[in-house]
Motif scaffolding. Structure first.
Motif, PDB file in Angstrom:
ATOM      1  N   PRO A  20       0.801  -1.228   0.000  1.00  0.00           N
ATOM      2  CA  PRO A  20       0.000   0.000   0.000  1.00  0.00           C
ATOM      3  C   PRO A  20       0.835   1.280   0.000  1.00  0.00           C
ATOM      4  CG  PRO A  20      -0.053  -1.007   2.160  1.00  0.00           C
ATOM      5  CD  PRO A  20       0.656  -1.965   1.252  1.00  0.00           C
ATOM      6  N   THR A  21       2.145   1.173   0.255  1.00  0.00           N
ATOM      7  CA  THR A  21       2.982   2.371   0.263  1.00  0.00           C
ATOM      8  C   THR A  21       3.601   2.654  -1.107  1.00  0.00           C
ATOM      9  OG1 THR A  21       4.961   1.178   0.955  1.00  0.00           O
ATOM     10  CG2 THR A  21       3.529   2.057   2.695  1.00  0.00           C
ATOM     11  N   SER A  22       3.329   1.803  -2.083  1.00  0.00           N
ATOM     12  CA  SER A  22       3.864   2.001  -3.427  1.00  0.00           C
ATOM     13  C   SER A  22       3.322   3.304  -4.016  1.00  0.00           C
ATOM     14  CB  SER A  22       3.472   0.829  -4.328  1.00  0.00           C
ATOM     15  OG  SER A  22       3.844   1.083  -5.661  1.00  0.00           O
ATOM     16  N   VAL A  52      -7.067  -0.630  -1.513  1.00  0.00           N
ATOM     17  CA  VAL A  52      -7.325   0.803  -1.672  1.00  0.00           C
ATOM     18  C   VAL A  52      -7.180   1.500  -0.327  1.00  0.00           C
ATOM     19  CG1 VAL A  52      -8.859   0.456  -3.616  1.00  0.00           C
ATOM     20  CG2 VAL A  52      -9.821   0.577  -1.323  1.00  0.00           C
ATOM     21  N   PHE A  53      -7.122   2.819  -0.352  1.00  0.00           N
ATOM     22  CA  PHE A  53      -7.041   3.595   0.876  1.00  0.00           C
ATOM     23  C   PHE A  53      -8.421   3.672   1.504  1.00  0.00           C
ATOM     24  CE2 PHE A  53      -3.857   5.940  -1.875  1.00  0.00           C
ATOM     25  CZ  PHE A  53      -2.798   5.160  -1.448  1.00  0.00           C
ATOM     26  N   LYS A  54      -8.505   3.348   2.785  1.00  0.00           N
ATOM     27  CA  LYS A  54      -9.778   3.483   3.495  1.00  0.00           C
ATOM     28  C   LYS A  54     -10.166   4.952   3.569  1.00  0.00           C
ATOM     29  CE  LYS A  54     -12.164   2.075   7.661  1.00  0.00           C
ATOM     30  NZ  LYS A  54     -11.997   1.608   9.022  1.00  0.00           N
ATOM     31  N   THR A  61      -4.349   3.018   6.828  1.00  0.00           N
ATOM     32  CA  THR A  61      -5.596   2.249   6.781  1.00  0.00           C
ATOM     33  C   THR A  61      -5.813   1.647   5.399  1.00  0.00           C
ATOM     34  OG1 THR A  61      -6.873   4.228   6.256  1.00  0.00           O
ATOM     35  CG2 THR A  61      -6.715   3.609   8.581  1.00  0.00           C
ATOM     36  N   SER A  62      -4.719   1.385   4.687  1.00  0.00           N
ATOM     37  CA  SER A  62      -4.827   0.796   3.360  1.00  0.00           C
ATOM     38  C   SER A  62      -5.218  -0.668   3.438  1.00  0.00           C
ATOM     39  CB  SER A  62      -3.500   0.931   2.620  1.00  0.00           C
ATOM     40  OG  SER A  62      -3.227   2.267   2.360  1.00  0.00           O
ATOM     41  N   PRO A  80      -9.685  -2.796   6.984  1.00  0.00           N
ATOM     42  CA  PRO A  80      -8.533  -2.974   6.113  1.00  0.00           C
ATOM     43  C   PRO A  80      -7.820  -4.286   6.438  1.00  0.00           C
ATOM     44  CG  PRO A  80      -7.912  -1.574   7.921  1.00  0.00           C
ATOM     45  CD  PRO A  80      -9.369  -1.953   8.131  1.00  0.00           C
ATOM     46  N   GLY A  81      -6.675  -4.514   5.798  1.00  0.00           N
ATOM     47  CA  GLY A  81      -5.817  -5.630   6.179  1.00  0.00           C
ATOM     48  C   GLY A  81      -5.973  -6.889   5.351  1.00  0.00           C
TER      49      GLY A  81
END
Length: 169
Positions: A20-22, A52-54, A61-62, A80-81
């Motif tokens: 999710p940090t890409s 996706v980002f919450k 919270t991705s 998430p998760g």
């Protein structure tokens, strides 16, 4: 299959590890997409995405699940998760003007949408046309698409079958 303006459900059994940090479009992966029109100017369709980002731009919270109909508000799962490399049953469902996300047999969020014509036949699993954008880093074991209404007992049976077959939560 042309989706039109009617009800449908798409169930996808998948596991993925998208980061999710890409900063690229590989941060999130397409579980199932049916979008028509050139990139950034699509005019119809729907999608089911993982990671996706919450909250917009909130990496903490991705890895939530998103479903949407083009031009309508997105539905993002409350939890998430899901980018933990474990199999889950993910679903997008439209009944009337309600679009829902379902995960592992339970509702994970919903919104009211307009009666958007989803138009053209077809769909893609795991990424865009060339799989270079929105590429799912993982596996899709099975996908089932139903055009039309599916009653709650049949939906529970379908999701129970998928969860049992793939030993998902």
């Amino acid at each position: 299959m042309e989706w039109g303006t009617g009800d449908f459900v798409v169930e996808v059994v998948a596991r993925y590890t998208n980061d999710p940090t890409s900063v690229t479009h590989d941060a999130f992966g397409a579980l199932y997409i049916s979008i028509y029109g050139p990139p950034d100017t699509a005019t119809s369709g729907f999608g089911l995405y993982g990671n996706v980002f919450k909250e917009p731009g909130d990496l903490a919270t991705s890895s939530a699940i998103e479903s949407y109909v083009w031009g309508q508000p997105s539905v993002v799962s409350a939890n998430p998760g899901y980018n933990n490399n474990s199999a889950h049953v993910f679903a997008i469902e439209r009944v009337g003007t309600t679009l829902s996300v379902r995960i592992d047999g339970a509702s994970a969020g919903q919104k009211t949408t307009g009666a958007v014509d989803l138009g053209k036949p077809g769909g893609r699993l795991g990424g865009c046309e060339n799989a270079q954008a929105q590429r799912l880093e993982g596996d899709i074991a099975e996908a089932i698409a139903v055009k039309g209404t599916i009653n709650s007992a049949d939906l529970a049976g379908l999701e129970g079958y998928l969860r049992g077959r793939y030993a998902t939560p």
